[in-house]
Design an enzyme around this catalytic site. Structure first.
Site, PDB file in Angstrom:
ATOM      1  N   ASP A  25      -1.009  -8.834  -9.502  1.00 49.84           N
ATOM      2  CA  ASP A  25       0.141  -8.527  -8.646  1.00 49.84           C
ATOM      3  C   ASP A  25       1.168  -7.667  -9.390  1.00 49.84           C
ATOM      4  OD1 ASP A  25       1.612  -8.578  -6.334  1.00 49.84           O
ATOM      5  OD2 ASP A  25       2.557 -10.505  -6.747  1.00 49.84           O
ATOM      6  N   ASN A  27       1.658  -4.069  -8.751  1.00 48.01           N
ATOM      7  CA  ASN A  27       1.422  -2.618  -8.823  1.00 48.01           C
ATOM      8  C   ASN A  27       2.509  -1.835  -8.088  1.00 48.01           C
ATOM      9  OD1 ASN A  27      -0.963  -3.202 -10.096  1.00 48.01           O
ATOM     10  ND2 ASN A  27      -2.263  -2.813  -8.316  1.00 48.01           N
ATOM     11  N   GLY A  28       2.869  -2.332  -6.903  1.00 50.32           N
ATOM     12  CA  GLY A  28       3.856  -1.629  -6.083  1.00 50.32           C
ATOM     13  C   GLY A  28       5.212  -1.580  -6.775  1.00 50.32           C
ATOM     14  N   TRP A  30       5.819  -1.902  -9.943  1.00 50.52           N
ATOM     15  CA  TRP A  30       5.708  -1.067 -11.151  1.00 50.52           C
ATOM     16  C   TRP A  30       5.940   0.403 -10.769  1.00 50.52           C
ATOM     17  CZ3 TRP A  30       2.721   3.075 -12.555  1.00 50.52           C
ATOM     18  CH2 TRP A  30       2.714   3.409 -13.916  1.00 50.52           C
ATOM     19  N   ARG A  38       3.635   3.725  -4.176  1.00 47.84           N
ATOM     20  CA  ARG A  38       2.915   2.479  -4.460  1.00 47.84           C
ATOM     21  C   ARG A  38       1.494   2.723  -4.977  1.00 47.84           C
ATOM     22  NH1 ARG A  38       4.529  -2.226  -2.655  1.00 47.84           N
ATOM     23  NH2 ARG A  38       2.357  -2.844  -2.376  1.00 47.84           N
ATOM     24  N   HIS A  42      -1.323   1.309  -8.061  1.00 46.67           N
ATOM     25  CA  HIS A  42      -2.712   0.835  -7.984  1.00 46.67           C
ATOM     26  C   HIS A  42      -3.594   1.642  -8.950  1.00 46.67           C
ATOM     27  CE1 HIS A  42      -1.490  -1.697  -4.784  1.00 46.67           C
ATOM     28  NE2 HIS A  42      -1.380  -0.756  -3.870  1.00 46.67           N
ATOM     29  N   TRP A  74      -5.585  -5.897   4.543  1.00 50.90           N
ATOM     30  CA  TRP A  74      -5.942  -4.925   5.593  1.00 50.90           C
ATOM     31  C   TRP A  74      -4.716  -4.579   6.443  1.00 50.90           C
ATOM     32  CZ3 TRP A  74     -10.133  -2.336   4.820  1.00 50.90           C
ATOM     33  CH2 TRP A  74     -11.281  -2.928   4.316  1.00 50.90           C
ATOM     34  N   ARG A  76      -1.799  -3.797   5.383  1.00 50.94           N
ATOM     35  CA  ARG A  76      -0.879  -2.853   4.718  1.00 50.94           C
ATOM     36  C   ARG A  76      -0.940  -1.490   5.419  1.00 50.94           C
ATOM     37  NH1 ARG A  76      -0.192  -4.003  -1.680  1.00 50.94           N
ATOM     38  NH2 ARG A  76       0.268  -6.204  -1.412  1.00 50.94           N
ATOM     39  N   LEU A 136     -20.900 -10.614 -19.518  1.00 54.18           N
ATOM     40  CA  LEU A 136     -19.816 -10.993 -18.603  1.00 54.18           C
ATOM     41  C   LEU A 136     -20.230 -10.775 -17.152  1.00 54.18           C
ATOM     42  CD1 LEU A 136     -16.703 -11.620 -18.160  1.00 54.18           C
ATOM     43  CD2 LEU A 136     -16.408  -9.129 -18.131  1.00 54.18           C
TER      44      LEU A 136
HETATM   45  C1  FPP Z   1      -1.143  -6.251  -5.780  1.00 52.30           C
HETATM   46  O1  FPP Z   1      -0.017  -5.501  -6.132  1.00 52.30           O
HETATM   47  C2  FPP Z   1      -2.355  -5.512  -6.042  1.00 52.30           C
HETATM   48  C3  FPP Z   1      -3.271  -5.187  -5.111  1.00 52.30           C
HETATM   49  C4  FPP Z   1      -3.169  -5.547  -3.685  1.00 52.30           C
HETATM   50  C5  FPP Z   1      -4.434  -4.400  -5.450  1.00 52.30           C
HETATM   51  C6  FPP Z   1      -5.013  -4.618  -6.797  1.00 52.30           C
HETATM   52  C7  FPP Z   1      -5.922  -3.509  -7.057  1.00 52.30           C
HETATM   53  C8  FPP Z   1      -6.052  -2.862  -8.213  1.00 52.30           C
HETATM   54  C9  FPP Z   1      -5.400  -3.232  -9.474  1.00 52.30           C
HETATM   55  C10 FPP Z   1      -6.962  -1.729  -8.289  1.00 52.30           C
HETATM   56  C11 FPP Z   1      -8.331  -2.215  -7.968  1.00 52.30           C
HETATM   57  C12 FPP Z   1      -9.333  -1.570  -8.726  1.00 52.30           C
HETATM   58  C13 FPP Z   1     -10.473  -2.146  -9.124  1.00 52.30           C
HETATM   59  C14 FPP Z   1     -11.471  -1.325  -9.794  1.00 52.30           C
HETATM   60  C15 FPP Z   1     -10.748  -3.596  -8.931  1.00 52.30           C
HETATM   61  P1  FPP Z   1       1.071  -5.230  -5.004  1.00 52.30           P
HETATM   62  O2  FPP Z   1       0.744  -3.923  -4.391  1.00 52.30           O
HETATM   63  O3  FPP Z   1       1.120  -6.384  -4.056  1.00 52.30           O
HETATM   64  O4  FPP Z   1       2.370  -5.158  -5.851  1.00 52.30           O
HETATM   65  P2  FPP Z   1       3.845  -5.566  -5.405  1.00 52.30           P
HETATM   66  O5  FPP Z   1       3.844  -7.058  -5.269  1.00 52.30           O
HETATM   67  O6  FPP Z   1       4.673  -5.098  -6.555  1.00 52.30           O
HETATM   68  O7  FPP Z   1       4.137  -4.844  -4.129  1.00 52.30           O
END
Ligand code: FPP
Length: 253
Positions: A25, A27-28, A30, A38, A42, A74, A76, A136
């Site tokens: 969690d 990415n957005g 960050w 956003r 990712h 889905w 989003r 793994l």
């Molecule tokens: C949550 O952050 C993250 C996700 C919904 C997607 C995670 C996906 C990846 C890290 C890339 C996937 C790639 C592979 C190869 C598995 P958020 O968007 O909810 O962040 P926020 O809470 O800050 O909005």
């Protein structure tokens, strides 16, 4: 010795978690903190996936289960969903040679038929190519949610009972476990959630009954190898009682 090597040297090799699950969690947030969109978060998050996979493999973790896309994701904005699907397909293809070199086996957990065809083909290809790998096991949860998975298992068992192939009286915990996406795998020892939220978000609800939970404020793209080793060190300092008393655990009875 680098700071990371020093931390790794503190790990007890006899008490390594066999199965680590992660909720990736942040990415957005960050991306937003850097003035990016956003999806850039990712994209950066893929680098962290690469690092944690390599480190899990190097440390001898046997199963790494990543929540890459939930059933709820889905909902989003379509543009973000499209980018994530593109990224997942692209990343798996790019990573395949290294996964093979490291003997990593890819498993796909979730309602994979919902994944758009292009990404799905790449995922199936990677799964087939790594099917023989014995190192793994990398479980990618895609279009996954725990309630979806438990509902599917209930439906399967109900069908078998309706066909007269299963006596409802014979259904036990093992029967349920055997009908989840994680069938045949041990339950996670450690669940790590990044991004500073204290939630489980419909993830592995059955399987984490006795998992140790670890929450960190690090946003997923910032989650470093040191942070990962810190989580394992913390895990190794916990006493896992599985419902027993401390004395029982210490006396091994
Ligand atoms: C949550 O952050 C993250 C996700 C919904 C997607 C995670 C996906 C990846 C890290 C890339 C996937 C790639 C592979 C190869 C598995 P958020 O968007 O909810 O962040 P926020 O809470 O800050 O909005």
């Amino acid at each position: 010795m680098t700071p990371l090597e020093h931390k790794i040297s503190q790990l007890d090799p006899d008490r390594m978690p066999v199965h680590v699950a992660m909720i990736m969690d942040g990415n957005g947030r960050w991306a937003k903190s850097k003035g990016f969109v956003r999806s850039d978060g990712h994209a950066e998050g893929v680098s962290t996936v690469h690092r944690v996979t390599k480190l899990s493999s190097d440390l001898g973790v046997k199963y790494l289960t990543l929540y890459a896309f939930s059933t709820e994701n889905w909902n989003r904005p379509q543009e973000e969903v499209d980018t994530l699907m593109y990224l997942i397909g692209w990343a798996i293809e790019r990573e395949l040679p290294e996964l093979l070199a490291n003997n990593v086996k890819i498993n796909l957990l979730g309602d994979i038929e919902r994944i758009p065809e292009d990404a799905r083909k790449r995922l199936f290809f990677a799964r087939n190519e790594t099917a023989h790998c014995t190192g793994l096991q990398l479980n990618m949860c895609l279009s996954y949610s725990s309630r979806w998975e438990i509902t599917e298992a209930a439906r399967k068992l109900a069908s078998l009972a309706a066909e007269g192939k299963l006596d409802p009286a014979d259904i036990n915990e093992q029967t349920i476990s055997d009908n989840l996406s994680t069938a045949g795998m041990p339950d996670p020892d450690l669940l790590i959630r990044t991004g500073g939220e204290y939630r489980i978000s419909n993830y592995l609800l059955w399987q984490i009954a006795y998992s140790e939970l670890y929450f960190t404020n690090a946003l997923w793209p910032d989650f470093s190898d040191e942070d990962y080793v810190d989580a394992i060190l913390d895990f190794q300092n916990r006493e896992r009682r599985f419902g027993k008393t401390s004395d029982q655990v210490r006396n091994n009875n």
